[in-house]
Write a protein that holds these residues in place. Structure first.
Motif, PDB file in Angstrom:
ATOM      1  N   PHE A 119     -11.901   2.042   5.473  1.00 53.09           N
ATOM      2  CA  PHE A 119     -10.456   2.038   5.642  1.00 53.09           C
ATOM      3  C   PHE A 119      -9.844   1.722   4.285  1.00 53.09           C
ATOM      4  O   PHE A 119     -10.520   1.241   3.373  1.00 53.09           O
ATOM      5  N   GLU A 120      -8.584   2.015   4.155  1.00 55.55           N
ATOM      6  CA  GLU A 120      -7.891   1.754   2.894  1.00 55.55           C
ATOM      7  C   GLU A 120      -6.965   0.553   3.070  1.00 55.55           C
ATOM      8  O   GLU A 120      -6.216   0.480   4.036  1.00 55.55           O
ATOM      9  N   TYR A 121      -7.036  -0.370   2.106  1.00 59.86           N
ATOM     10  CA  TYR A 121      -6.168  -1.540   2.176  1.00 59.86           C
ATOM     11  C   TYR A 121      -6.025  -2.135   0.790  1.00 59.86           C
ATOM     12  O   TYR A 121      -6.667  -1.681  -0.171  1.00 59.86           O
ATOM     13  N   TRP A 122      -5.194  -3.171   0.700  1.00 62.04           N
ATOM     14  CA  TRP A 122      -4.936  -3.821  -0.581  1.00 62.04           C
ATOM     15  C   TRP A 122      -6.015  -4.858  -0.865  1.00 62.04           C
ATOM     16  O   TRP A 122      -6.142  -5.853  -0.170  1.00 62.04           O
ATOM     17  N   SER A 123      -6.790  -4.603  -1.899  1.00 68.09           N
ATOM     18  CA  SER A 123      -7.842  -5.511  -2.345  1.00 68.09           C
ATOM     19  C   SER A 123      -7.573  -5.786  -3.816  1.00 68.09           C
ATOM     20  O   SER A 123      -6.586  -6.446  -4.143  1.00 68.09           O
ATOM     21  N   HIS A 124      -8.434  -5.279  -4.717  1.00 69.42           N
ATOM     22  CA  HIS A 124      -8.129  -5.396  -6.149  1.00 69.42           C
ATOM     23  C   HIS A 124      -6.836  -4.639  -6.460  1.00 69.42           C
ATOM     24  O   HIS A 124      -6.047  -5.033  -7.306  1.00 69.42           O
ATOM     25  N   ALA A 125      -6.677  -3.538  -5.790  1.00 69.74           N
ATOM     26  CA  ALA A 125      -5.459  -2.721  -5.754  1.00 69.74           C
ATOM     27  C   ALA A 125      -5.587  -1.961  -4.441  1.00 69.74           C
ATOM     28  O   ALA A 125      -6.200  -2.461  -3.504  1.00 69.74           O
ATOM     29  N   ALA A 126      -5.015  -0.765  -4.340  1.00 74.35           N
ATOM     30  CA  ALA A 126      -5.302   0.059  -3.173  1.00 74.35           C
ATOM     31  C   ALA A 126      -6.752   0.507  -3.281  1.00 74.35           C
ATOM     32  O   ALA A 126      -7.144   1.150  -4.263  1.00 74.35           O
ATOM     33  N   CYS A 127      -7.566   0.156  -2.298  1.00 72.21           N
ATOM     34  CA  CYS A 127      -9.005   0.397  -2.372  1.00 72.21           C
ATOM     35  C   CYS A 127      -9.534   0.968  -1.069  1.00 72.21           C
ATOM     36  O   CYS A 127      -8.993   0.722   0.008  1.00 72.21           O
ATOM     37  N   VAL A 128     -10.619   1.722  -1.181  1.00 73.27           N
ATOM     38  CA  VAL A 128     -11.446   2.059  -0.030  1.00 73.27           C
ATOM     39  C   VAL A 128     -12.364   0.860   0.209  1.00 73.27           C
ATOM     40  O   VAL A 128     -12.990   0.356  -0.732  1.00 73.27           O
ATOM     41  N   ARG A 140      -4.934 -11.779   4.586  1.00 76.33           N
ATOM     42  CA  ARG A 140      -3.906 -11.024   3.856  1.00 76.33           C
ATOM     43  C   ARG A 140      -2.919 -10.398   4.828  1.00 76.33           C
ATOM     44  O   ARG A 140      -1.708 -10.361   4.557  1.00 76.33           O
ATOM     45  N   ARG A 141      -3.409  -9.913   5.957  1.00 77.37           N
ATOM     46  CA  ARG A 141      -2.496  -9.368   6.957  1.00 77.37           C
ATOM     47  C   ARG A 141      -1.546 -10.452   7.467  1.00 77.37           C
ATOM     48  O   ARG A 141      -0.340 -10.217   7.635  1.00 77.37           O
ATOM     49  N   ALA A 199       3.721  -1.465   8.445  1.00 79.31           N
ATOM     50  CA  ALA A 199       2.753  -1.559   9.545  1.00 79.31           C
ATOM     51  C   ALA A 199       1.324  -1.557   9.021  1.00 79.31           C
ATOM     52  O   ALA A 199       0.439  -2.208   9.594  1.00 79.31           O
ATOM     53  N   LEU A 200       1.095  -0.836   7.920  1.00 76.67           N
ATOM     54  CA  LEU A 200      -0.221  -0.830   7.281  1.00 76.67           C
ATOM     55  C   LEU A 200      -0.552  -2.221   6.750  1.00 76.67           C
ATOM     56  O   LEU A 200      -1.664  -2.733   6.936  1.00 76.67           O
ATOM     57  N   MET A 201       0.406  -2.849   6.088  1.00 69.89           N
ATOM     58  CA  MET A 201       0.188  -4.193   5.559  1.00 69.89           C
ATOM     59  C   MET A 201      -0.045  -5.200   6.678  1.00 69.89           C
ATOM     60  O   MET A 201      -0.879  -6.099   6.553  1.00 69.89           O
ATOM     61  N   TYR A 202       0.681  -5.041   7.771  1.00 71.52           N
ATOM     62  CA  TYR A 202       0.544  -5.963   8.896  1.00 71.52           C
ATOM     63  C   TYR A 202      -0.785  -5.782   9.628  1.00 71.52           C
ATOM     64  O   TYR A 202      -1.228  -6.681  10.346  1.00 71.52           O
ATOM     65  N   GLY A 203      -1.386  -4.601   9.497  1.00 70.07           N
ATOM     66  CA  GLY A 203      -2.626  -4.333  10.208  1.00 70.07           C
ATOM     67  C   GLY A 203      -2.435  -3.655  11.541  1.00 70.07           C
ATOM     68  O   GLY A 203      -3.402  -3.446  12.279  1.00 70.07           O
ATOM     69  N   TRP A 213      -4.253  14.082  -0.739  1.00 71.94           N
ATOM     70  CA  TRP A 213      -3.899  12.813  -1.363  1.00 71.94           C
ATOM     71  C   TRP A 213      -2.819  12.050  -0.592  1.00 71.94           C
ATOM     72  O   TRP A 213      -2.372  10.982  -1.003  1.00 71.94           O
ATOM     73  N   LYS A 214      -2.392  12.542   0.541  1.00 75.25           N
ATOM     74  CA  LYS A 214      -1.453  11.794   1.369  1.00 75.25           C
ATOM     75  C   LYS A 214      -2.233  10.901   2.334  1.00 75.25           C
ATOM     76  O   LYS A 214      -3.220  11.336   2.927  1.00 75.25           O
ATOM     77  N   ARG A 215      -1.777   9.696   2.487  1.00 76.37           N
ATOM     78  CA  ARG A 215      -2.391   8.820   3.471  1.00 76.37           C
ATOM     79  C   ARG A 215      -2.208   9.392   4.877  1.00 76.37           C
ATOM     80  O   ARG A 215      -1.130   9.886   5.219  1.00 76.37           O
ATOM     81  N   VAL A 216      -3.260   9.288   5.660  1.00 78.87           N
ATOM     82  CA  VAL A 216      -3.189   9.631   7.076  1.00 78.87           C
ATOM     83  C   VAL A 216      -3.219   8.319   7.855  1.00 78.87           C
ATOM     84  O   VAL A 216      -4.174   7.554   7.761  1.00 78.87           O
ATOM     85  N   TYR A 217      -2.153   8.066   8.592  1.00 79.69           N
ATOM     86  CA  TYR A 217      -1.989   6.793   9.293  1.00 79.69           C
ATOM     87  C   TYR A 217      -2.380   6.946  10.762  1.00 79.69           C
ATOM     88  O   TYR A 217      -2.115   7.970  11.391  1.00 79.69           O
ATOM     89  N   ASP A 218      -2.979   5.903  11.305  1.00 80.56           N
ATOM     90  CA  ASP A 218      -3.279   5.864  12.730  1.00 80.56           C
ATOM     91  C   ASP A 218      -3.131   4.428  13.192  1.00 80.56           C
ATOM     92  O   ASP A 218      -3.115   3.487  12.380  1.00 80.56           O
ATOM     93  N   LEU A 219      -3.057   4.233  14.472  1.00 88.65           N
ATOM     94  CA  LEU A 219      -2.987   2.885  15.020  1.00 88.65           C
ATOM     95  C   LEU A 219      -4.326   2.191  14.825  1.00 88.65           C
ATOM     96  O   LEU A 219      -5.384   2.769  15.124  1.00 88.65           O
ATOM     97  N   ALA A 220      -4.288   0.972  14.356  1.00 93.44           N
ATOM     98  CA  ALA A 220      -5.532   0.230  14.158  1.00 93.44           C
ATOM     99  C   ALA A 220      -6.285   0.066  15.470  1.00 93.44           C
ATOM    100  O   ALA A 220      -7.516   0.127  15.513  1.00 93.44           O
TER     101      ALA A 220
END
Length: 424
Positions: A119-128, A140-141, A199-203, A213-220
């Motif tokens: 999944f993609e989230y904020w770690s060192h920066a935007a990371c896989v 972090r969430r 919503a991505l940051m919140y989890g 290169w566009k993010r594909v969003y889905d419900l966690a």
């Protein structure tokens, strides 16, 4: 009246390492020393590093492609993307904890029966990140959810609208959610883009793919396996795990090195390092205390050294102070430096050879030609490795020729051209 700061004394180091030993430990931990684990492949690289940084810049390839290439060699670029994002079927009787909640369109139902690898989230920066680490980013969430103020305001109902649309229609890009921009400057996000990023940051929403290169969003709740979809771990347990992972990925590092890996604060590192499993060591020539992964100390770091070009966003070198301390090599990404002030070029890629950083090249592509716009070499010994790295990189991205435009040491230019010619 001033209050004296009370600090807990550091435990004595259990070992003393030479600077060369620390360098080799770091190289092995990052997958550059010893035979590459080809059976584990790209997913093995991701698990070993714990985070692979994403970036919009694409010269030879995007950074998340360059990182496994540097360790494994010419792995197919489509295979890299598939390794990160392609999900594995996980039927109702799967060991992942049964079928995940879903509903809505058929694409949503398909997502509910799949287990993503990352999944993609904020770690060192935007990371896989490996999907198994989802629970450890709960701290972090929670921090994002409790954030009192955001730069962009959201109208009432905008957040809920995005969630309802994803629930009904399945995975979507920001464009499909109603558009990413308002039509102004690049940072002028639309309401739907602001909402889905929050919503991505919140989890509540997760990115498990990139499409063009566009993010594909889905419900966690639909995308993250049921056994991982929780925020049950407290902050201390999350931090302890991330400090341990960072120490393993680095092999050996200072407080700043290890904390920076997942962008933790120094005091967060301090609070958990004693329980993280890392051990204190002293490294000759380092002016700060260090910690190491015990497994990294268990055997001498020996084996084959990779010869390759590195993305500036590679975790081996993404922190400048550490790169200078370990390799005696100063490197700065100049993509955001005004052109007239650049020294080594827009996307200068360091050359790793023999376990050392021996130069750099600013590459470009013109049709089927890889163009070395500027080559910097630390010594004549760097000529042959640079030629090898350029030729291999060219073949990997489908180029059949290499053209050298400028060498910082002109007297080495003919030797570099001759070395390239000998390689075909």
């Amino acid at each position: 009246m001033t209050t004296a700061r009370i600090t807990t004394p550091l435990p004595p180091p259990i070992a003393e390492l030479s600077a060369d030993e620390a360098r080799r430990i770091a190289l092995r931990a990052q997958g550059f020393l010893g035979a590459p684990d080809r059976r584990a492949g790209v997913r093995g690289v991701l698990r070993r590093l714990g985070a692979v940084q994403l970036d919009t810049i694409s010269v030879l390839a995007r950074s998340h492609e360059l990182i496994p290439y540097a360790r494994l060699g010419a792995v197919g670029r489509t295979a890299v993307e598939a390794a990160y994002w392609t999900t594995a079927a996980a039927g109702a009787s799967s060991s992942t904890g049964g079928s995940l909640s879903g509903g809505g369109s058929s694409s949503a139902g398909e997502a509910s029966r799949a287990r993503p690898h990352a999944f993609e989230y904020w770690s060192h920066a935007a990371c896989v990140l490996p999907v198994e680490e989802w629970p450890h980013f709960a701290f972090r969430r929670r921090a994002y959810r409790s954030r009192p103020q955001w730069y962009q305001d959201l109208p009432d109902g905008a957040y809920d609208t995005v969630i309802k649309q994803l629930r009904a229609e399945g995975p979507l890009t920001a464009t499909e959610l109603g558009g990413a921009k308002n039509g102004g400057e690049w940072w002028d996000w639309s309401e739907s883009k602001v909402a889905v990023e929050r919503a991505l940051m919140y989890g509540e929403v997760v990115c498990t793919d990139r499409r063009g290169w566009k993010r594909v969003y889905d419900l966690a709740e639909r995308a993250i396996p049921a056994d991982l979809l929780h925020d049950e771990l407290d902050d201390r347990e999350c931090l302890r795990r991330l400090v341990r992972l960072a120490g393993q990925a680095l092999g050996v590092g200072t407080r700043a090195d290890i904390a920076d890996y997942h962008r933790l604060k120094g005091e967060q590192f301090d609070a958990v390092v004693a329980d993280s499993g890392l051990v204190p060591v002293r490294v000759q020539g380092w002016d700060k205390p260090a910690w190491a992964d015990p497994e990294a100390l268990a055997s001498a770091a020996r084996g084959r050294h990779r010869t390759t070009l590195l993305s500036p966003f590679d975790s081996l070198i993404w922190e400048r102070a550490r790169t200078e301390r370990i390799f005696g090599f100063t490197h700065r990404l100049e993509a955001y430096v005004p052109k007239q002030k650049r020294i080594h070029g827009y996307f200068a890629m360091p050359l790793l050879a023999g376990g050392k950083l021996m130069g750099r090249v600013d590459p470009a592509r013109e049709g089927s030609t890889l163009v070395a716009k500027q080559v910097s070499l630390v010594s004549p010994k760097a000529v042959a490795p640079m030629a090898q790295a350029l030729r291999e990189a060219a073949e990997w991205v489908g180029c059949d020729a290499v053209r050298i435009e400028r060498v910082d040491r002109p007297e080495l230019g003919p030797a570099l051209s001759s070395a390239l010619a000998r390689l075909g």
